[in-house]
Enzyme design. Structure first.
Site, PDB file in Angstrom:
ATOM      1  N   ASP A  44     -32.112 -67.229 -14.656  1.00 59.40           N
ATOM      2  CA  ASP A  44     -31.438 -66.862 -13.372  1.00 59.40           C
ATOM      3  C   ASP A  44     -32.302 -67.279 -12.238  1.00 59.40           C
ATOM      4  O   ASP A  44     -33.543 -68.027 -12.768  1.00 59.40           O
ATOM      5  CB  ASP A  44     -31.346 -65.374 -13.142  1.00 59.40           C
ATOM      6  CG  ASP A  44     -30.335 -64.917 -12.010  1.00 59.40           C
ATOM      7  OD1 ASP A  44     -29.790 -66.020 -11.407  1.00 59.40           O
ATOM      8  OD2 ASP A  44     -29.842 -63.772 -12.111  1.00 59.40           O
TER       9      ASP A  44
HETATM   10  C1  NOJ Z   1     -28.822 -65.262  -8.731  1.00 56.05           C
HETATM   11  C2  NOJ Z   1     -27.853 -64.102  -9.446  1.00 56.05           C
HETATM   12  O1  NOJ Z   1     -28.371 -63.048 -10.045  1.00 56.05           O
HETATM   13  C3  NOJ Z   1     -26.934 -64.858 -10.534  1.00 56.05           C
HETATM   14  O2  NOJ Z   1     -25.929 -63.994 -10.815  1.00 56.05           O
HETATM   15  C4  NOJ Z   1     -26.183 -66.107  -9.994  1.00 56.05           C
HETATM   16  O3  NOJ Z   1     -25.432 -66.671 -10.929  1.00 56.05           O
HETATM   17  C5  NOJ Z   1     -27.402 -67.118  -9.683  1.00 56.05           C
HETATM   18  N1  NOJ Z   1     -28.407 -66.584  -8.793  1.00 56.05           N
HETATM   19  C6  NOJ Z   1     -26.984 -68.289  -9.176  1.00 56.05           C
HETATM   20  O4  NOJ Z   1     -26.524 -68.044  -7.922  1.00 56.05           O
END
Ligand code: NOJ
Length: 709
Positions: free
Chosen positions: A262
């Site tokens: 993430d």
């Molecule tokens: C953080 C989030 O937790 C995740 O769900 C998301 O896909 C990514 N950032 C990318 O934006």
């Protein structure tokens, strides 16, 4: 493209670059985008930036084309960038938020939502969507419940699969198909106390039996990617967790696709206290099986050293890079790096009329009628509209950054468009601002509709709340409206189950969540009776915050509270009941359904047999409507304590006015097992309870025996 040959031609640095994901503004400075995380300086020089393998978040076709063009000009091997983005519930046509989608209990509808999202998103050259989110949730304080399918493992499975099928449509090489990246592996939905990014602590047994089902179903449906969670599992951050990434994902589930961290989560293992610095984080990431690193630079800045020192790291690097290149090949990017991106097509495909019409249908099925004291539908009545959502167009909800709320109708506009008589509108939530004239106007109405809720920014990532009543004192608006003597219909716009005890004076309560581009048109059709509501909850609504976590499929405990029996030393609260205010599976209709005559084709089944449960559903009303019939099972005695009930099937059926439908469900062996802590399926013989009903607290039951011969 011969990937093996290409691998031979790449330097170690070029290979590592393929594992780096950056936001587009690193390539072209004036690109605007929303990033879900802090934008920290990444200490990258231009050479490293132009080694990156993929891009996170892109606006439109023209931006994608210019980034790809600039990149390919500089790239030695002309390996195209892969563009990924958060297309969560629609691209420009915005569908209801995932929690609302799950309340449709309509698999094929959800699949089509994903299909349309893919078709629209692809026009911007998006190749991978960070969806579905298959995190099972139990705590409505957590802002991200809005992105989830609720508290049930079976529904996670059904809806995660539906979304993957919709996005990928069996062949990601085609235009209009995007690869799905299921997230956040694993158990991010259990963030302690509902505080986002908080720690997670759960048993292996619960992980296996409750929390993994959605991710696994997505992988089984062919999802090409999986994103790790921010949290720890067994104390080890998911991003560097070998048990999750190697044992579960690769060995048990045979996943051969790409893993991605993430946002910045590889770097964050330092804050978790599991690496001293980026260099150590890089080593732990590659050893665990993390392929792409999103928005941090541990690999690009440090992996080369590890590769030089240890040939086994080079092998792991090669495996990761090969997976990324294969995905690019499967997406058809070597043949056409601009696949899908088309400025002209974008204009006619996004927000196409048929997409918007479908979005309205989905919104209609997402709305859940929570209470109705013979007040709804409002037909041919004078309506007064009050509260902030009377005039707000903000129905898109979180994670809809390509959507534009300005295109939406407000509730007032939707009522007017539908020809309803609106005699008074006031968007204030504060009763003190209503003077005598206002009260006079409100008294002249037949019904007061109070449109209240949370703002878009009060749920979603990083938006947890510790108190989850209606915010900004809006409860007082409902109390005030009731003092005027009129019928009051409360229409809720929000991203999580709220505490609704204090607005029970409302004559009707309608949970609309955030219903997207066509939300208010759908809501008006339900309020005025053109559409019969059919949504049912996929998350329990607590009576107060102290009951959280509250979910229907809990274990029995050694001292269960049995309703109606007085015993001090059982599991209960002194000050609130054990039951939720609105249970899992609950939702009213304008029709009245009776459940009768539950029967089984046999009360004994062996491993090779199937038995059939049947039940009669009688629509006693003069309106046809959808009913969602739910089948639950309980395994009375097993090697581990099993939940008091678990959803194992459901059917959504249209039942005509004054008519009866007989609904049947096959009960098969796979519904009767559970998982041991290593994920192996266990089937034990014994007695099971079959329950069928309209929600988790309204079931008819009978027992049957499962025999192993
Ligand atoms: C953080 C989030 O937790 C995740 O769900 C998301 O896909 C990514 N950032 C990318 O934006």
């Amino acid at each position: 493209m011969d990937i093996k040959q290409l691998m031979k031609e790449l330097t170690t640095e070029e290979k590592i670059g393929q594992l780096l994901q950056l936001a587009p503004f690193h390539f072209i400075k004036d690109i605007e985008m929303e990033v879900a995380g802090h934008v920290s300086p990444l200490s990258l020089n231009q050479d490293k930036i132009f080694l990156a393998g993929s891009v996170l978040g892109i606006g439109h076709a023209s931006e994608m084309i210019s980034v790809q063009e600039k990149y390919l000009k500089k790239s030695r091997h002309k390996i195209p960038l892969m563009f990924m983005a958060d297309i969560i519930h629609g691209y420009e046509t915005i569908f209801p938020v995932p929690l609302a989608l799950s309340c449709t209990w309509h698999e094929s509808l959800i699949e089509k939502v994903a299909r349309i999202s893919a078709v629209e998103a692809q026009t911007a050259g998006i190749h991978v969507t960070f969806s579905p989110m298959a995190d099972l949730v139990r705590d409505p304080r957590w802002g991200r419940v809005v992105e989830s399918f609720g508290e049930d493992p079976y529904l996670q499975k059904v809806f995660a699969r539906a979304m993957v099928n919709g996005y990928q449509n069996n062949d990601i090489s085609k235009v209009g198909h995007v690869a799905a990246c299921v997230k956040h592996f694993a158990a991010y939905g259990l963030s302690e106390a509902g505080r986002d990014y908080n720690t997670v602590d759960l048993s292996r047994s619960s992980l296996q039996n409750n929390f993994l089902s959605g991710y696994q179903a997505a992988i089984e449906a062919g999802a090409k990617m999986i994103m790790t969670a921010f949290n720890v599992i067994d104390g080890v951050p998911a991003t560097i967790n070998k048990y999750l990434l190697r044992d579960v994902l690769r060995k048990q589930w045979h996943f051969d696709g790409v893993t991605i961290s993430d946002y910045d989560s590889l770097h964050q293992v330092i804050d978790h206290g599991c690496a001293e610095n980026d260099e150590q984080a890089a080593l732990k990431g590659i050893e665990a099986g993390l392929d792409i690193e999103m928005a941090s630079t541990c690999y690009i800045n440090h992996l080369t050293k590890h590769v030089k020192h240890d040939p086994t790291i080079e092998i792991l690097l090669n495996q990761a890079v090969e997976r990324v290149l294969i995905l690019k090949k499967d997406l058809g990017l070597f043949d056409n790096p601009y696949k899908g991106a088309d400025v002209k097509q974008e204009k006619c495909i996004v927000r196409a009329i048929e997409h918007l019409e479908f979005a309205q249908k989905v919104a209609e099925e997402s709305v859940v009628l929570l209470k109705n004291d013979q007040t709804l539908p409002i037909e041919n009545k004078k309506i007064a509209l009050i509260g902030p959502y009377a005039t707000s167009k903000e129905t898109n909800g979180p994670w809809s950054w390509h959507g534009n709320n300005d295109f939406n109708l407000s509730l007032e506009e939707a009522f007017i468009k539908a020809g309803s008589e609106i005699i008074y509108v006031n968007p204030s939530h504060d009763p003190k601002t209503y003077d005598e004239h206002d009260c006079l106007m409100l008294r002249q109405a037949d019904v007061i509709v109070a449109a209240v809720g949370e703002t878009t920014k009060q749920s979603g990532e990083a938006h947890s709340r510790s108190q989850i009543e209606l915010p900004f004192g809006q409860e007082k608006l409902i109390t005030f409206a009731k003092t005027l003597g009129q019928k009051v219909v409360t229409v809720l716009y929000n991203g999580r189950p709220l505490i609704l005890e204090n607005i029970q004076t409302s004559d009707a309560i309608v949970e609309t969540w955030f219903t997207g581009s066509m939300g208010n048109q759908a809501i008006v059709d339900i309020l005025t009776g053109k559409v019969n509501p059919s949504g049912k909850l996929t998350m329990s609504f607590p009576r107060n915050v102290g009951q959280i976590p509250i979910y229907y499929n809990h274990l029995n405990t050694g001292r269960p509270k049995i309703e109606g029996i007085d015993n001090e030393f059982v599991s209960y609260y002194l000050d609130v009941s054990n039951q939720s205010l609105y249970p899992f599976g609950y939702g009213l209709s304008y029709s009245t359904f009776d459940y009768k005559n539950l029967r089984l084709s046999a009360t004994r089944m062996t491993e090779t047999e199937t038995i059939t449960a049947s039940i009669d559903i009688i629509n006693k009303s003069d309106r046809g409507g959808y009913e969602i019939i739910q089948l639950y099972l309980r395994d009375y005695v097993a090697g581990i304590s099993r939940p008091v009930m678990e959803l194992k099937g459901f059917k959504k059926v249209w039942i005509k006015a004054f008519s009866k439908e007989t609904i049947t469900f096959d009960i098969t062996k796979d519904m009767l097992g559970y998982k041991d802590e290593n994920g192996m399926d266990i089937y034990e013989q014994g007695r099971f309870k079959l329950m069928i009903g309209k929600h988790a607290e309204a079931v008819i039951s009978m027992d049957f025996d499962f025999i192993k011969e």
